[in-house]
Design a protein around this motif. Structure first.
Motif, PDB file in Angstrom:
ATOM      1  N   ASP A  46      -6.877   6.557   5.470  1.00  0.00           N
ATOM      2  CA  ASP A  46      -8.044   6.262   5.535  1.00  0.00           C
ATOM      3  C   ASP A  46      -8.184   5.484   4.333  1.00  0.00           C
ATOM      4  OD1 ASP A  46      -8.668   7.532   8.001  1.00  0.00           O
ATOM      5  OD2 ASP A  46      -8.838   9.283   6.928  1.00  0.00           O
ATOM      6  N   ALA A  47      -7.704   6.136   3.206  1.00  0.00           N
ATOM      7  CA  ALA A  47      -8.026   5.698   1.684  1.00  0.00           C
ATOM      8  C   ALA A  47      -7.015   4.312   1.638  1.00  0.00           C
ATOM      9  CB  ALA A  47      -7.289   6.490   0.576  1.00  0.00           C
ATOM     10  N   LEU A  48      -6.239   3.900   2.340  1.00  0.00           N
ATOM     11  CA  LEU A  48      -5.468   2.775   2.438  1.00  0.00           C
ATOM     12  C   LEU A  48      -6.370   1.685   3.152  1.00  0.00           C
ATOM     13  CD1 LEU A  48      -1.740   3.676   3.146  1.00  0.00           C
ATOM     14  CD2 LEU A  48      -2.928   2.844   0.981  1.00  0.00           C
ATOM     15  N   SER A  49      -7.049   2.099   4.215  1.00  0.00           N
ATOM     16  CA  SER A  49      -7.970   1.206   5.147  1.00  0.00           C
ATOM     17  C   SER A  49      -9.239   0.896   4.381  1.00  0.00           C
ATOM     18  CB  SER A  49      -8.195   1.991   6.167  1.00  0.00           C
ATOM     19  OG  SER A  49      -9.159   1.264   7.052  1.00  0.00           O
ATOM     20  N   ALA A  50      -9.762   1.786   3.493  1.00  0.00           N
ATOM     21  CA  ALA A  50     -10.942   1.703   2.972  1.00  0.00           C
ATOM     22  C   ALA A  50     -10.747   0.850   1.680  1.00  0.00           C
ATOM     23  CB  ALA A  50     -11.384   3.024   2.287  1.00  0.00           C
ATOM     24  N   THR A  51      -9.442   0.710   1.072  1.00  0.00           N
ATOM     25  CA  THR A  51      -9.414  -0.128  -0.048  1.00  0.00           C
ATOM     26  C   THR A  51      -8.455  -1.505   0.358  1.00  0.00           C
ATOM     27  OG1 THR A  51      -7.524   1.149  -0.351  1.00  0.00           O
ATOM     28  CG2 THR A  51      -9.434   1.557  -1.566  1.00  0.00           C
ATOM     29  N   GLY A  52      -8.594  -2.044   1.716  1.00  0.00           N
ATOM     30  CA  GLY A  52      -7.849  -3.161   1.786  1.00  0.00           C
ATOM     31  C   GLY A  52      -6.690  -3.408   2.173  1.00  0.00           C
ATOM     32  N   ASN A  53      -6.146  -2.293   2.609  1.00  0.00           N
ATOM     33  CA  ASN A  53      -4.630  -2.555   2.966  1.00  0.00           C
ATOM     34  C   ASN A  53      -4.418  -2.955   4.282  1.00  0.00           C
ATOM     35  OD1 ASN A  53      -1.971  -1.755   4.107  1.00  0.00           O
ATOM     36  ND2 ASN A  53      -1.684  -0.521   2.226  1.00  0.00           N
ATOM     37  N   ARG A  54      -3.888  -4.293   4.228  1.00  0.00           N
ATOM     38  CA  ARG A  54      -3.827  -5.139   5.493  1.00  0.00           C
ATOM     39  C   ARG A  54      -2.704  -4.742   6.552  1.00  0.00           C
ATOM     40  NH1 ARG A  54      -8.511  -8.496   5.838  1.00  0.00           N
ATOM     41  NH2 ARG A  54      -8.906  -9.145   3.782  1.00  0.00           N
ATOM     42  N   GLY A  55      -1.887  -3.824   6.016  1.00  0.00           N
ATOM     43  CA  GLY A  55      -0.717  -3.155   6.760  1.00  0.00           C
ATOM     44  C   GLY A  55      -1.643  -2.263   7.723  1.00  0.00           C
ATOM     45  N   VAL A  56      -2.502  -1.557   7.218  1.00  0.00           N
ATOM     46  CA  VAL A  56      -3.520  -0.442   8.015  1.00  0.00           C
ATOM     47  C   VAL A  56      -4.462  -1.137   8.854  1.00  0.00           C
ATOM     48  CG1 VAL A  56      -4.580   1.575   8.033  1.00  0.00           C
ATOM     49  CG2 VAL A  56      -2.857   1.146   6.402  1.00  0.00           C
ATOM     50  N   THR A  57      -5.369  -1.922   8.175  1.00  0.00           N
ATOM     51  CA  THR A  57      -6.520  -2.459   8.955  1.00  0.00           C
ATOM     52  C   THR A  57      -6.394  -3.988   8.729  1.00  0.00           C
ATOM     53  OG1 THR A  57      -7.916  -0.479   8.548  1.00  0.00           O
ATOM     54  CG2 THR A  57      -8.973  -2.642   8.861  1.00  0.00           C
ATOM     55  N   ARG A  58      -6.622  -4.881   9.724  1.00  0.00           N
ATOM     56  CA  ARG A  58      -6.510  -6.125   9.424  1.00  0.00           C
ATOM     57  C   ARG A  58      -7.747  -7.090   9.066  1.00  0.00           C
ATOM     58  NH1 ARG A  58      -3.206  -5.263  14.317  1.00  0.00           N
ATOM     59  NH2 ARG A  58      -5.247  -5.665  15.626  1.00  0.00           N
ATOM     60  N   SER A  59      -8.810  -6.711   9.643  1.00  0.00           N
ATOM     61  CA  SER A  59      -9.905  -7.283   9.482  1.00  0.00           C
ATOM     62  C   SER A  59     -11.060  -6.509   8.919  1.00  0.00           C
ATOM     63  CB  SER A  59     -10.436  -8.070  10.591  1.00  0.00           C
ATOM     64  OG  SER A  59     -10.670  -7.367  11.561  1.00  0.00           O
ATOM     65  N   TYR A  60     -11.811  -6.932   8.059  1.00  0.00           N
ATOM     66  CA  TYR A  60     -13.144  -6.291   7.562  1.00  0.00           C
ATOM     67  C   TYR A  60     -14.444  -7.250   7.774  1.00  0.00           C
ATOM     68  CZ  TYR A  60      -9.658  -3.637   5.236  1.00  0.00           C
ATOM     69  OH  TYR A  60      -8.539  -2.669   4.865  1.00  0.00           O
ATOM     70  N   PRO A  61     -15.495  -6.684   7.700  1.00  0.00           N
ATOM     71  CA  PRO A  61     -15.895  -5.338   7.509  1.00  0.00           C
ATOM     72  C   PRO A  61     -15.511  -4.171   8.497  1.00  0.00           C
ATOM     73  CG  PRO A  61     -17.994  -6.680   7.287  1.00  0.00           C
ATOM     74  CD  PRO A  61     -16.798  -7.194   8.078  1.00  0.00           C
ATOM     75  N   HIS A  62     -15.226  -3.146   7.969  1.00  0.00           N
ATOM     76  CA  HIS A  62     -14.588  -2.204   8.742  1.00  0.00           C
ATOM     77  C   HIS A  62     -14.833  -0.688   8.488  1.00  0.00           C
ATOM     78  CE1 HIS A  62     -11.550  -0.046  11.099  1.00  0.00           C
ATOM     79  NE2 HIS A  62     -11.081   0.426  10.092  1.00  0.00           N
ATOM     80  N   THR A  63     -15.102   0.265   9.562  1.00  0.00           N
ATOM     81  CA  THR A  63     -15.345   1.731   9.348  1.00  0.00           C
ATOM     82  C   THR A  63     -13.951   2.348   9.503  1.00  0.00           C
ATOM     83  OG1 THR A  63     -17.555   1.463   9.937  1.00  0.00           O
ATOM     84  CG2 THR A  63     -16.688   3.674   9.978  1.00  0.00           C
ATOM     85  N   PRO A  64     -13.419   3.098   8.158  1.00  0.00           N
ATOM     86  CA  PRO A  64     -12.207   4.015   8.288  1.00  0.00           C
ATOM     87  C   PRO A  64     -12.369   5.340   9.204  1.00  0.00           C
ATOM     88  CG  PRO A  64     -12.576   3.083   6.337  1.00  0.00           C
ATOM     89  CD  PRO A  64     -13.880   2.835   6.719  1.00  0.00           C
TER      90      PRO A  64
END
Length: 328
Positions: A46-64
């Motif tokens: 969740d912390a990786l997703s919340a701080t822009g890690n594209r390996g976890v979350t590809r596009s933003y805005p996003h709710t982890p």
């Protein structure tokens, strides 16, 4: 209710900011089940997703939020009805699908598990992905033949979410637990969870150049990866196994075949994200009954608005135990 609150990560001037925002249910992705989230939990992913890690979350805005526990609001499948209390962990939740740090999620029915009757929604999120992962590790070790009579079981990264629950579960099941940590001040915390021995992380970091180390552990649960994982492998007793489930110390490690062919050891990979729902259900049932463990001394609760500070703590390696998120 068409609008709801969510913790949203978005990029601003090259920096990622995490803040409460109003979202609309129509913004949620397609799915058969709409769930009003009551509790979530904070995980390293969740912390990786919340701080822009594209390996976890590809596009933003996003709710982890890779964990969610709540109540079905609407469903297009017969096996899930409005009012059912349910749990969702893993799959794509909180990665590229809006996650549990919002008051609503909408997901495929194949991701949704009815809450075990012996666990409250809050208790299920004290466990969350961390507890599911720890239990899967123990289950895999026992499938490989481990029993409490075999000797000490090492847990690395023992003050973290998976590690602390693994220590408590293993102790509850009668195992002699050795807990490894770089946080010397948390020795009493780990002993309170049931650890009989505290191993300083520096001990596991030494000896990387040696092909084998002294046989010590009947088995291990490794939550950190990196060269510590290989040193653990090199110090397993003959026929022992290590369940590997984490990467906070790195995704690569030096290796040789010698521990495998001279000591007959096993390296067991453990994933909790894509496990079939039937497997998750079996583990959750075990956690709620046979393996039910008092975890009150390793968790604390925060609100959505308090989460950004906790994200900073977990990324800095200062998180101890589990953070339960009160979403409503």
């Amino acid at each position: 209710m068409s609008q709801f609150k969510a913790l949203v990560a978005q990029e601003q001037d090259g920096q990622f900011k995490l803040a409460l925002a109003e979202r609309h249910i129509d913004d949620l992705p397609a799915g058969e089940v709409l769930i009003r989230v009551r509790y979530s939990s904070l995980n390293f992913k969740d912390a990786l997703s919340a701080t822009g890690n594209r390996g976890v979350t590809r596009s933003y805005p996003h709710t982890p939020g890779i964990d969610a526990a709540g109540v079905v609001e609407a469903s297009s499948v017969g096996e899930l009805a409005p009012g059912d209390e349910v749990i969702v962990t893993g799959y794509d939740l909180g990665m590229n699908t809006s996650g549990g740090f919002g008051q609503y999620i909408r997901v495929p029915a194949a991701w949704v598990l009815k809450r075990p009757s012996a666990l409250s929604l809050r208790d299920s999120m004290v466990l969350g992905t961390a507890g599911l992962t720890a239990a899967l590790c123990i289950d895999k070790l026992e499938q490989a033949g481990l029993s409490p009579d075999d000797g000490p079981v090492l847990v690395t990264g023992a003050t973290g979410g998976v590690g602390s629950i693994a220590v408590a579960l293993l102790s509850r099941l009668g195992y002699e637990v050795a807990a490894s940590t770089g946080k010397a001040l948390q020795a009493d915390f780990l002993k309170g969870l049931g650890a009989r021995q505290i191993v300083d992380r520096s001990v596991l970091e030494s000896g990387k150049e040696k092909p084998l180390l002294k046989e010590q552990w009947a088995a291990a649960i490794d939550t950190v990866g990196g060269d510590i994982l290989f040193n653990v492998l090199k110090s397993l007793r003959y026929g022992g196994s290590v369940a590997c489930c984490g990467l906070t110390a790195g995704v690569q490690f030096q290796a040789s075949v010698l521990p495998f062919i001279l000591r007959n050891v096993n390296l067991l990979g453990v994933d909790s994200v894509e496990q079939p729902l039937v497997v998750k259900a079996s583990i959750w049932d075990r956690l709620s009954v046979q393996w039910k463990t008092d975890l009150h001394n390793l968790e604390h609760e925060v609100s959505l608005s308090e989460l950004p500070e906790q994200v900073e703590k977990i990324l800095a390696g200062r998180m101890i135990g589990r953070v339960v998120v009160r979403v409503d």
